[in-house]
Motif scaffolding. Structure first.
Motif, mmCIF file in Angstrom:
data_model
loop_
_atom_site.group_PDB
_atom_site.id
_atom_site.type_symbol
_atom_site.label_atom_id
_atom_site.label_comp_id
_atom_site.label_asym_id
_atom_site.label_seq_id
_atom_site.Cartn_x
_atom_site.Cartn_y
_atom_site.Cartn_z
ATOM 1 N N SER A 86 -6.513 -7.746 -0.045
ATOM 2 C CA SER A 86 -6.342 -7.185 -1.220
ATOM 3 C C SER A 86 -6.314 -7.621 -2.446
ATOM 4 N N GLY A 87 -6.483 -8.756 -2.612
ATOM 5 C CA GLY A 87 -6.428 -9.440 -3.876
ATOM 6 C C GLY A 87 -7.535 -10.469 -4.609
ATOM 7 N N GLN A 88 -8.558 -9.971 -3.689
ATOM 8 C CA GLN A 88 -9.983 -10.402 -4.110
ATOM 9 C C GLN A 88 -11.227 -8.731 -4.079
ATOM 10 N N SER A 89 -10.664 -7.572 -3.548
ATOM 11 C CA SER A 89 -12.144 -6.773 -3.313
ATOM 12 C C SER A 89 -11.801 -5.719 -4.758
ATOM 13 N N LEU A 90 -12.975 -5.440 -4.505
ATOM 14 C CA LEU A 90 -13.578 -5.246 -6.436
ATOM 15 C C LEU A 90 -12.438 -3.572 -6.607
ATOM 16 N N ARG A 91 -12.147 -2.918 -5.364
ATOM 17 C CA ARG A 91 -10.968 -1.701 -5.407
ATOM 18 C C ARG A 91 -10.192 -2.076 -4.759
ATOM 19 N N GLU A 92 -9.242 -0.569 -4.713
ATOM 20 C CA GLU A 92 -8.495 -0.962 -3.695
ATOM 21 C C GLU A 92 -9.165 -0.515 -2.222
ATOM 22 N N MET A 93 -8.606 -0.901 -1.659
ATOM 23 C CA MET A 93 -9.141 -0.523 -0.375
ATOM 24 C C MET A 93 -8.262 0.224 0.882
ATOM 25 N N VAL A 94 -8.676 1.137 1.017
ATOM 26 C CA VAL A 94 -8.072 2.513 2.073
ATOM 27 C C VAL A 94 -7.715 2.194 3.619
ATOM 28 N N PHE A 95 -6.948 1.518 4.170
ATOM 29 C CA PHE A 95 -6.406 1.867 5.523
ATOM 30 C C PHE A 95 -5.674 3.172 6.106
ATOM 31 N N TYR A 96 -5.955 3.677 7.035
ATOM 32 C CA TYR A 96 -5.071 4.437 6.871
ATOM 33 C C TYR A 96 -3.785 4.167 8.082
ATOM 34 N N ARG A 97 -3.212 4.988 8.449
ATOM 35 C CA ARG A 97 -2.189 4.406 9.580
ATOM 36 C C ARG A 97 -2.708 4.577 10.742
ATOM 37 N N PRO A 98 -1.906 3.485 11.444
ATOM 38 C CA PRO A 98 -2.316 3.461 13.198
ATOM 39 C C PRO A 98 -2.418 4.565 13.927
ATOM 40 N N GLY A 99 -3.650 5.168 14.212
ATOM 41 C CA GLY A 99 -3.141 6.302 15.274
ATOM 42 C C GLY A 99 -3.948 7.410 14.523
ATOM 43 N N ALA A 100 -3.971 7.364 12.953
ATOM 44 C CA ALA A 100 -4.704 7.831 12.513
ATOM 45 C C ALA A 100 -6.472 8.816 13.065
ATOM 46 N N LYS A 101 -6.186 9.805 13.031
ATOM 47 C CA LYS A 101 -8.233 10.687 13.993
ATOM 48 C C LYS A 101 -8.647 9.989 12.883
ATOM 49 N N GLN A 102 -9.162 10.678 11.433
ATOM 50 C CA GLN A 102 -10.514 10.331 10.773
ATOM 51 C C GLN A 102 -9.524 8.444 10.409
ATOM 52 N N ALA A 103 -11.542 8.035 9.844
ATOM 53 C CA ALA A 103 -11.693 7.196 9.492
ATOM 54 C C ALA A 103 -11.494 7.186 7.947
ATOM 55 N N SER A 104 -11.481 6.285 6.995
ATOM 56 C CA SER A 104 -12.499 5.864 5.862
ATOM 57 C C SER A 104 -13.280 5.380 5.327
ATOM 58 N N ASP A 105 -13.729 5.377 4.317
ATOM 59 C CA ASP A 105 -14.574 4.456 4.310
ATOM 60 C C ASP A 105 -14.882 2.876 4.402
ATOM 61 N N ASP A 106 -13.305 2.340 3.648
ATOM 62 C CA ASP A 106 -12.933 1.279 3.410
ATOM 63 C C ASP A 106 -13.019 0.442 5.810
#
Length: 157
Positions: free
Chosen positions: A91-111
């Motif tokens: 979270s501190g070193q990434s080039l942009r904000e990382m996207v993580f969904y809530r546990p149990g979400a059906k889809q997965a983000s690119d991150d």
């Protein structure tokens, strides 16, 4: 499959008129989403990682270098400590904000897909591929530490 006729070609070419073949309803590969299909094991691992990402938000923001030195010097470090250090560092070193969904979400983000690929190449011993994946998402000054944390996380999972 129906073909759409185009205007006649130039008479000097001596070729037959060109034709365009239409894709049958909705099967055009450029229209379909390119979401990968996750196996049950990958989905379980992703949900576990999502929980660690949520927990890491509650942890204080560490000095990444110091945290890595402390983790490297200890024996039997828990998976949770590696995961929290990894996600806080990310979270501190990434080039942009990382996207993580809530546990149990059906889809997965690119991150999330990126993270699963990173862990998979580290398990396969492909350090050059892991370095490239980290370089796509992390600032140069944090790459070394996040490669260490990601490798430790892959071993601990």
């Amino acid at each position: 499959m129906s073909a759409l006729p185009l205007p006649e070609t130039l008479p000097s070419s001596g070729r037959a008129p060109a034709r365009i073949l239409a894709f049958p309803g909705g099967n055009c590969p450029t229209v379909r989403p390119a979401a990968p299909q996750l196996t049950d094991a990958e989905r379980d691992e992703l949900n576990r990682l999502r929980w660690f990402a949520l927990r890491s938000r509650l942890a204080p923001k560490p000095d990444l270098e110091r945290a890595c030195f402390l983790l490297a010097g200890e024996e039997n470090v828990s998976l949770e400590r590696f995961a929290i250090a990894f996600f806080r560092g990310l979270s501190g070193q990434s080039l942009r904000e990382m996207v993580f969904y809530r546990p149990g979400a059906k889809q997965a983000s690119d991150d999330e897909i990126w993270l699963l690929r990173l862990l998979a190449v580290l398990r396969d011993g492909e350090n050059a591929a892991a370095g490239a994946l980290v370089a796509w998402r992390v600032r140069p000054e944090g790459r070394r530490w996040l490669r260490f944390l990601a490798a430790s996380l892959a071993r601990a999972l």
